[in-house]
Structure formats: C-alpha cells, structure tokens
Design an enzyme around this catalytic site. Structure first.
Site, PDB file in Angstrom:
ATOM      1  N   HIS A  24       0.799  -1.222   0.000  1.00  0.00           N
ATOM      2  CA  HIS A  24       0.000   0.000   0.000  1.00  0.00           C
ATOM      3  C   HIS A  24       0.835   1.277   0.000  1.00  0.00           C
ATOM      4  CE1 HIS A  24       0.909  -0.254   4.259  1.00  0.00           C
ATOM      5  NE2 HIS A  24       0.587   1.012   4.367  1.00  0.00           N
TER       6      HIS A  24
HETATM    7  C1  UD1 Z   1      -2.164   4.942   6.454  1.00  0.00           C
HETATM    8  C2  UD1 Z   1      -0.842   5.410   7.057  1.00  0.00           C
HETATM    9  C3  UD1 Z   1       0.237   4.363   6.828  1.00  0.00           C
HETATM   10  C4  UD1 Z   1      -0.233   3.006   7.299  1.00  0.00           C
HETATM   11  C5  UD1 Z   1      -1.555   2.676   6.650  1.00  0.00           C
HETATM   12  C6  UD1 Z   1      -2.105   1.344   7.101  1.00  0.00           C
HETATM   13  C7  UD1 Z   1      -0.465   7.831   7.016  1.00  0.00           C
HETATM   14  C8  UD1 Z   1       0.321   8.906   6.383  1.00  0.00           C
HETATM   15  N1  UD1 Z   1      -0.379   6.635   6.423  1.00  0.00           N
HETATM   16  O1  UD1 Z   1      -1.968   4.855   5.051  1.00  0.00           O
HETATM   17  O2  UD1 Z   1       1.395   4.725   7.540  1.00  0.00           O
HETATM   18  O3  UD1 Z   1       0.747   2.054   6.973  1.00  0.00           O
HETATM   19  O4  UD1 Z   1      -2.506   3.679   6.985  1.00  0.00           O
HETATM   20  O5  UD1 Z   1      -3.251   1.005   6.393  1.00  0.00           O
HETATM   21  O6  UD1 Z   1      -1.119   8.056   8.005  1.00  0.00           O
HETATM   22  N2  UD1 Z   1      -9.323   4.306   2.443  1.00  0.00           N
HETATM   23  C9  UD1 Z   1     -10.516   3.633   2.376  1.00  0.00           C
HETATM   24  N3  UD1 Z   1     -11.091   3.224   3.543  1.00  0.00           N
HETATM   25  C10 UD1 Z   1     -10.547   3.458   4.755  1.00  0.00           C
HETATM   26  C11 UD1 Z   1      -9.341   4.162   4.819  1.00  0.00           C
HETATM   27  C12 UD1 Z   1      -8.736   4.575   3.661  1.00  0.00           C
HETATM   28  O7  UD1 Z   1     -11.032   3.378   1.304  1.00  0.00           O
HETATM   29  O8  UD1 Z   1     -11.122   3.064   5.782  1.00  0.00           O
HETATM   30  C13 UD1 Z   1      -8.662   4.721   1.184  1.00  0.00           C
HETATM   31  C14 UD1 Z   1      -9.077   6.098   0.727  1.00  0.00           C
HETATM   32  O9  UD1 Z   1      -9.052   6.114  -0.663  1.00  0.00           O
HETATM   33  C15 UD1 Z   1      -7.936   6.963   1.232  1.00  0.00           C
HETATM   34  C16 UD1 Z   1      -6.757   6.034   1.080  1.00  0.00           C
HETATM   35  O10 UD1 Z   1      -7.271   4.753   1.388  1.00  0.00           O
HETATM   36  O11 UD1 Z   1      -7.788   8.142   0.508  1.00  0.00           O
HETATM   37  C17 UD1 Z   1      -5.596   6.363   1.954  1.00  0.00           C
HETATM   38  O12 UD1 Z   1      -5.965   6.330   3.342  1.00  0.00           O
HETATM   39  P1  UD1 Z   1      -5.029   7.093   4.392  1.00  0.00           P
HETATM   40  O13 UD1 Z   1      -5.490   6.868   5.768  1.00  0.00           O
HETATM   41  O14 UD1 Z   1      -4.849   8.522   3.967  1.00  0.00           O
HETATM   42  O15 UD1 Z   1      -3.609   6.403   4.183  1.00  0.00           O
HETATM   43  P2  UD1 Z   1      -3.221   4.859   4.090  1.00  0.00           P
HETATM   44  O16 UD1 Z   1      -2.674   4.601   2.741  1.00  0.00           O
HETATM   45  O17 UD1 Z   1      -4.296   3.980   4.603  1.00  0.00           O
END
Ligand code: UD1
Length: 372
Positions: free
Chosen positions: A206
């Site tokens: 990811h």
């Molecule tokens: C975040 C953390 C990362 C961690 C990861 C674990 C930061 C900078 N990054 O990354 O360190 O390893 O979590 O998963 O905090 N989304 C969904 N559903 C959800 C959550 C996210 O669909 O419940 C999708 C959305 O498109 C969102 C994207 O994932 O924009 C990114 O989510 P985000 O929390 O910003 O970062 P992660 O890549 O999950």
C-alpha cells in the site's frame, strides 16, 4: 491520571489494545478515554479490529475520513483541539507514525498536555515517506518516548532527545500477537480458503512509493506473477491499492476465481478483501513467506519466525533484518523472484526474537508512567 488514547488507522488498533488492557487493571490510578480520529473508517479497516481485539467502543469519534495529507492532518487537529480543551487530561497516548499520531501530538503540545509516544525512535532516513516526517516530528514534541528496539535509542539520542524521556520497553504489537495467538490459531481461514500450512505466500502492498506509479506497480506484479506460477499468493488488498489497480487497469495480473470451487487452491495471485486481525495472524503464522511493504508485518513475521521479504528500499525497523527473518528486496524484480525461489527451495532466513519482544511491553510502559 486521566489518559486520553488516540487511534486513527488500522496499525494503531493492535498497539493501543494492550496498553488500555493493562491500565484497566489499575482503575484507582487511571481514567481512560479512547478517541478515534476516523482516519480509517471502512468496517474492514477499523470496526473488525475493535471486535477482534476486544477494544472498547471509542468514547469520541472524530470522523475525519480521507483527504490529502495537509487536509487530513488539519481536520484531525481542528476536531481534536476542542476535545482536549473540554476534557481534563494528564497524558495523551499516541502510537506509531500515521497522520493521526502527529496531528494529535501537535495539538497536545500546543495546549500544554503531555504526550507519550509509543514506538518512538524508528527511522527509515527516507523523508519522502510521510510516516518518516510523522515519526520525526512526533518524537520531537513528546514528553515520554517508548522505544521498541535499540536503533530507536541511538536515533533519539542523536537527535538530541533528553535521556530521561526515553524508555526501551519492547514492542506492544508483539504483546497483542502473543495475547491473541491461541484465538488466532482457532481461525478457520485456512480451511475456508482451501489452503494448507506453508502452501502459500502472503502479499500486502500500500505504500505510495510502490503503488502510486503504474510502471513501478506493474514491475512488481510481473515479478510476483512469476512466483505465482509456483505457489498461490494471497493478496488481501488495501482499499487504496485496489482503486489504483483498477485505475491503472492492472487487474489482468490476478487469478479469476471460480465460485464453484474454493478460489485459492490454484496458483497465481489472488485478490482478497482486507482481513481482520485474527484471520490475518493465522495466515501470517502459516505462510511459506510474506511479501510486504508494511512496517508492522516485518515485526510480526520476525516474532513468528516466518521469512519476510520487504518490498522497499529501506526499513525503519532494522532489528527485523539484523536479528529477524526480514530481507530488504526493494523493487528489483530479479531480487524478488530469486529470494522467493530460494525460500520455495527450502532456504529462507532464520532469525531470533529481539530483546524485550516478550509480551510485557505495555506493562513496562504503565510501570514507567506510574513512576513519572
Ligand atoms: C495509512 C498510514 C500508513 C499506514 C496505513 C495502514 C499515514 C500517512 N499513512 O496509510 O502509515 O501504513 O494507513 O493502512 O497516516 N481508504 C478507504 N477506507 C478506509 C481508509 C482509507 O477506502 O477506511 C482509502 C481512501 O481512498 C484513502 C486512502 O485509502 O484516501 C488512503 O488512506 P489514508 O489513511 O490517507 O492512508 P493509508 O494509505 O491507509
């Protein structure tokens, strides 16, 4: 002592669980509040973990959701500030390195509330990683720094953190792994997928550096397809990675499952929905090898003694390489394939369990806090 715990994203839940559990043994000492920022909000990314880890419902849910880094961090800060202003709090506890960790630590520092950072001092020395920025800044403004491995002590000292703040306590994620080991063992996931112990590999991806650029992502997939000719690869996929796969039109690299048979017995890469904690731990413990760009999984595989190939150019958890089962393979397809074939041929790194990864880190944290 009034403690406010912060969680936001998937890797936070298994870190806060043992700390809350140990504190709950001292009701006369601690009054605990749990705040969930809502950085992760899908059932599969959040609710499942609360159930599996027997976490209490959050007392406060900020519901911030996804956005750019600046927007998300700012939203968490402005939603968290009134909570801190209205509740009397002695300490906030933040864990790991996600945006919620830094955002809440920053609010606490500005409102004069002391912060304890669990999993302090880890450094990849790669400031293009958002997590590295979160780690550096959170450590600078925290009042107690709980460290999982000796490299953290060196990094914090080099950055000038006062020694009295720093405590080497071990790894709370391993506390959780140990505590739930028997329950994870009872998960029926192997039977339901039609796979046997050591008969598959697991993949998680990811990180923006791996999945945000089509060419990089496709090169990794090409290497994995080669491995998939020898062994099924299970890929529980982060929602963000799934969106990118679909946008990049890369879904042709995966095995199409036949609903009339168990989908996983066949070789190839199998996309799956994200898994809960117990099912995932069962799969990890029984895998032939794990390919990942996650941080926490490097530690869990080291403790489980399962070979781990890290699809990144660096790690902030060097002890998993020097003592554990982790090998950094980067994004070089040749290296990825060679290391996988070595493992399939009976090779694969053996390791030791790092110092203080013994299931008692949360107790040590609470002991320190009670003396502070
Ligand atoms: C975040 C953390 C990362 C961690 C990861 C674990 C930061 C900078 N990054 O990354 O360190 O390893 O979590 O998963 O905090 N989304 C969904 N559903 C959800 C959550 C996210 O669909 O419940 C999708 C959305 O498109 C969102 C994207 O994932 O924009 C990114 O989510 P985000 O929390 O910003 O970062 P992660 O890549 O999950």
């Amino acid at each position: 002592m009034r403690i406010l715990h912060v969680v936001g994203a998937r890797p936070n839940f298994m870190k806060i669980a043992p700390i809350m559990q140990i504190m709950s043994k001292y009701p006369e000492v601690f009054k605990q509040t749990l705040v969930h920022t809502g950085q992760h909000y899908d059932t599969a990314m959040s609710k499942v973990f609360f159930d599996d880890l027997q976490l209490p419902e959050p007392d406060v849910y900020l519901g911030v959701g996804s956005d750019t880094h600046a927007q998300q961090t700012a939203c968490i800060m402005s939603a968290f500030e009134p909570i801190l202003l209205e509740q009397k709090t002695d300490w906030i506890f933040v864990v790991g390195d996600v945006n919620s960790t830094l955002a809440c630590a920053l609010v606490a520092a500005k409102t004069g509330i002391r912060t304890a950072h669990v999993e302090a001092g880890l450094r990849s020395f790669d400031r293009t990683m958002p997590e590295e920025i979160n780690r550096l800044l959170t450590d600078q403004i925290s009042d107690l720094l709980f460290v999982t491995e000796p490299s953290g002590l060196i990094n914090l000292s080099r950055e000038g953190c006062p020694q009295h703040k720093i405590h080497f306590v071990g790894n709370v994620m391993i506390d959780t792994l140990l505590y739930f080991q028997d329950r994870a063992e009872q998960s029926p996931i192997l039977e339901s997928l039609g796979i046997s112990s050591r008969g598959y590999m697991i993949l998680t991806l990811h990180r923006p550096s791996n999945v945000d650029h089509r060419e990089t992502f496709e090169n990794i997939l090409k290497a994995l397809v080669e491995i998939g000719q020898h062994v099924p690869i299970l890929f529980p996929i982060h929602p963000r990675t799934l969106k990118l796969l679909s946008n990049f039109k890369l879904l042709n690299y995966f095995v199409k499952s036949n609903p009339s048979e168990s989908p996983i017995i066949r070789k190839g890469i199998h996309l799956m929905d994200p898994l809960g904690y117990l099912d995932f731990c069962k799969l990890l413990a029984n895998a032939k090898a794990v390919l990942t760009d996650s941080g926490g999984i490097q530690e869990e595989t080291t403790w489980l003694g399962v070979p781990c190939l890290t699809l990144r150019e660096n790690t902030e958890r060097p002890i998993t390489v020097t003592e554990g089962t982790n090998i950094i393979v980067g994004r070089n397809p040749k290296k990825i394939v060679a290391e996988c074939l070595n493992i399939l041929g009976g090779g694969g790194k053996k390791g030791n369990i790092p110092m203080l990864w013994d299931g008692r880190a949360a107790q040590r944290i609470v002991d320190v806090l009670m003396k502070t």
